[in-house]
Design an enzyme around this catalytic site. Structure first.
Site, short mmCIF file in Angstrom:
data_model
loop_
_atom_site.label_atom_id
_atom_site.label_comp_id
_atom_site.label_asym_id
_atom_site.label_seq_id
_atom_site.Cartn_x
_atom_site.Cartn_y
_atom_site.Cartn_z
N ALA A 10 0.97 -0.95 -0.04
CA ALA A 10 0.04 0.11 -0.20
C ALA A 10 0.98 1.39 -0.13
CB ALA A 10 -0.58 -0.04 1.63
N GLY A 11 1.38 1.41 -0.44
CA GLY A 11 2.77 2.73 -0.75
C GLY A 11 1.81 2.98 -1.95
N ASP A 34 -0.44 -4.52 3.62
CA ASP A 34 0.49 -4.00 3.63
C ASP A 34 1.30 -4.56 4.81
OD1 ASP A 34 1.72 -1.55 2.37
OD2 ASP A 34 2.91 -1.70 4.06
N ARG A 95 17.30 -0.67 -11.77
CA ARG A 95 16.39 -0.81 -11.21
C ARG A 95 16.81 -2.48 -10.74
NH1 ARG A 95 14.09 0.65 -15.92
NH2 ARG A 95 12.69 2.19 -15.48
N ASN A 102 14.59 -6.58 -2.70
CA ASN A 102 12.91 -7.13 -3.02
C ASN A 102 12.43 -9.14 -3.35
OD1 ASN A 102 11.80 -4.80 -3.22
ND2 ASN A 102 11.56 -4.13 -5.34
N SER A 126 7.00 -5.27 -8.81
CA SER A 126 8.15 -5.09 -8.29
C SER A 126 9.55 -5.10 -9.03
CB SER A 126 7.86 -6.15 -6.85
OG SER A 126 6.53 -6.34 -6.07
N HIS A 182 12.30 -4.16 -19.09
CA HIS A 182 12.18 -2.71 -18.16
C HIS A 182 13.08 -2.55 -17.79
CE1 HIS A 182 9.48 0.10 -16.23
NE2 HIS A 182 9.67 -0.77 -15.53
N1 LIG Z 1 6.85 -2.15 -13.32
C1 LIG Z 1 6.94 -1.05 -13.27
O1 LIG Z 1 6.55 -0.21 -14.11
C2 LIG Z 1 7.12 0.31 -12.05
C3 LIG Z 1 7.26 1.26 -12.33
C4 LIG Z 1 7.07 1.68 -11.10
C5 LIG Z 1 7.66 1.46 -9.22
N2 LIG Z 1 7.74 -0.04 -9.91
C6 LIG Z 1 8.10 -0.44 -8.49
O2 LIG Z 1 6.68 -1.03 -7.53
C7 LIG Z 1 7.03 -1.16 -6.40
C8 LIG Z 1 6.09 -0.49 -5.38
O3 LIG Z 1 7.06 0.92 -5.43
P1 LIG Z 1 6.55 2.35 -4.74
O4 LIG Z 1 6.42 3.43 -5.12
O5 LIG Z 1 5.00 2.02 -4.09
O6 LIG Z 1 7.13 1.97 -3.33
P2 LIG Z 1 6.81 2.63 -1.55
O7 LIG Z 1 8.02 2.38 -0.98
O8 LIG Z 1 5.67 3.53 -1.78
O9 LIG Z 1 5.42 0.92 -1.52
C9 LIG Z 1 5.79 0.27 -1.17
C10 LIG Z 1 5.21 -0.34 -0.58
O10 LIG Z 1 6.13 -2.35 0.13
C11 LIG Z 1 5.45 -2.31 1.56
N3 LIG Z 1 6.15 -3.60 1.58
C12 LIG Z 1 7.46 -3.65 1.71
N4 LIG Z 1 7.07 -5.51 2.48
C13 LIG Z 1 6.25 -5.69 2.00
C14 LIG Z 1 5.11 -7.44 2.07
N5 LIG Z 1 6.79 -8.16 2.38
N6 LIG Z 1 4.23 -7.59 2.32
C15 LIG Z 1 3.22 -6.14 1.89
N7 LIG Z 1 3.94 -4.76 1.24
C16 LIG Z 1 5.10 -4.98 1.92
C17 LIG Z 1 6.42 -1.22 1.94
O11 LIG Z 1 5.94 -1.25 3.22
C18 LIG Z 1 5.32 -0.05 1.41
O12 LIG Z 1 4.54 0.22 1.24
C19 LIG Z 1 8.85 -0.61 -6.36
O13 LIG Z 1 9.61 -1.96 -6.44
C20 LIG Z 1 9.10 -0.05 -7.69
O14 LIG Z 1 10.49 0.03 -8.40
C21 LIG Z 1 7.16 -0.60 -10.50
#
Ligand SMILES: NC(=O)c1ccc[n+]([C@@H]2O[C@H](COP(=O)([O-])OP(=O)(O)OC[C@H]3O[C@@H](n4cnc5c(N)ncnc54)[C@H](O)[C@@H]3O)[C@@H](O)[C@H]2O)c1
Length: 316
Positions: A10-11, A34, A95, A102, A126, A182
């Site tokens: 829930a980020g 989360d 990444r 991750n 992720s 990606h």
């Molecule tokens: N595929 C894509 O195109 C793309 C684009 C942007 C971001 N991302 C990736 O998406 C991911 C999330 O980005 P974000 O901006 O939301 O980050 P963020 O830090 O805002 O949120 C990540 C959330 O994951 C939670 N988390 C951690 N471990 C966990 C677990 N075991 N179970 C449940 N929740 C858990 C954290 O508490 C946090 O709230 C990152 O890895 C980022 O690199 C991918």
């Protein structure tokens, strides 16, 4: 029975995805989870209170999950699960720098998803995306068509936006495509990119197209550099939400996604960015498109680059 979708994490990415999914008003329930105590419940409460204003009935449920899978029973019966859990990049990071940390998170999440939502289609976001998608399939042991990753929709949306801005035309008149990974071996495909049906090459000089391709490849880093903390989430969440919707509605929409490739383009045994038909079973089929020799060579190069990395994730 109405549809249920779960967003894990829930980020920024997860919460914006949950909001978009709720606002579609096609699901009974959107579950947001989360590990941070109270955060998903607080966000769910807030989103639910937007229902009278935005006019949707979908209920958002927030669940805090524990290290031993506590709380995961709440995702039971999900048709789709979107995995956003994990760290985002900081300026200067690739990444791939997120791989170790991750992988632990995504493996733990995947094992719980497999246990509690065994029939779900899983959409991974992720990073590093191609590797985390491969890891999710390994950790869930789901059929490969039921695990896919989000990248190509976002990368194509960035390419489209840059082309539209360059030419001063509506984004709706521009069609672009990106394949491959990606990451560094992303393969923007100018030969399949058009403006009002006209090939891009007739509208822009080759060096300008190359400039936009490079900006697309670095599109994520450009946002990270400006934000300083965290990475992009508005366009990424739009892409993941559309994919989840295509699954829920069994729409058969053709989208660029990270899918298991098994012979298409002469490439086998790897999760790679390709176009695919998306429906209730996840990837219904990979759709091959015409590529120039150079684009095909770049796709083969991308496949070999991610294949090497994906082989390592099983041990993470
Ligand atoms: N595929 C894509 O195109 C793309 C684009 C942007 C971001 N991302 C990736 O998406 C991911 C999330 O980005 P974000 O901006 O939301 O980050 P963020 O830090 O805002 O949120 C990540 C959330 O994951 C939670 N988390 C951690 N471990 C966990 C677990 N075991 N179970 C449940 N929740 C858990 C954290 O508490 C946090 O709230 C990152 O890895 C980022 O690199 C991918």
């Amino acid at each position: 029975m109405g549809k249920k979708v779960t967003v894990v994490g829930a980020g920024f990415y997860g919460s914006t995805t949950a909001q978009r999914l709720a606002e579609y008003d096609i699901f009974d329930t959107v579950v947001l989870t989360d590990i941070i105590e109270g955060r998903p419940a607080g966000l769910a409460l807030d989103m639910n209170q937007s229902r009278p204003i935005e006019g949707f009935e979908t209920r958002v449920v927030g669940i805090t999950t524990g290290p031993n899978g506590e709380g995961y029973e709440g995702i039971g019966g999900s048709d789709v699960v979107v995995i956003t859990a994990g760290l985002p990049r900081k300026p200067g990071m690739s990444r791939m720098d997120l791989l170790g940390v991750n992988a632990k998170i995504v493996r733990q999440v995947s094992e719980n998803v497999a246990k509690h939502a065994p029939n779900a289609v899983v959409i991974v976001v992720s990073n590093p995306l191609d590797e985390m998608t491969a890891l999710t399939q390994i950790a869930t042991q789901f059929p490969k068509n039921r695990v896919l990753g989000q990248a190509g929709m976002l990368d194509s949306a960035r390419f489209t936006t840059f082309v539209a801005e360059e030419l001063g035309v509506p984004v709706a008149s521009v069609q672009t495509l990106t394949l491959g990974s990606h990451g560094d071996t992303m393969v923007p495909v100018p030969s399949q990119s058009t403006v009002n049906g006209k090939p891009l090459a007739e509208l822009l000089p080759a060096d300008k197209i190359e400039e936009l391709v490079t900006r697309t490849r670095n599109g994520g880093a450009e946002v990270v550099g400006l934000l300083k903390t965290g990475s992009a989430y508005y366009a990424p969440s739009a892409a993941a939400a559309r994919m989840a919707r295509a699954v829920a509605e069994d729409s058969g929409a053709i989208m660029p996604v990270c899918a298991w490739v098994d012979g298409e383009y002469g490439i086998s045994g790897v999760y790679l960015g390709v176009q695919a038909e998306i429906g209730a079973t996840g990837v219904k089929r990979v759709v091959e498109t015409d590529l120039t020799d150079a684009e095909r060579a770049a796709l083969e190069e991308a496949a070999e680059a991610v294949r090497a990395k994906q082989a390592d994730v099983a041990s993470l």
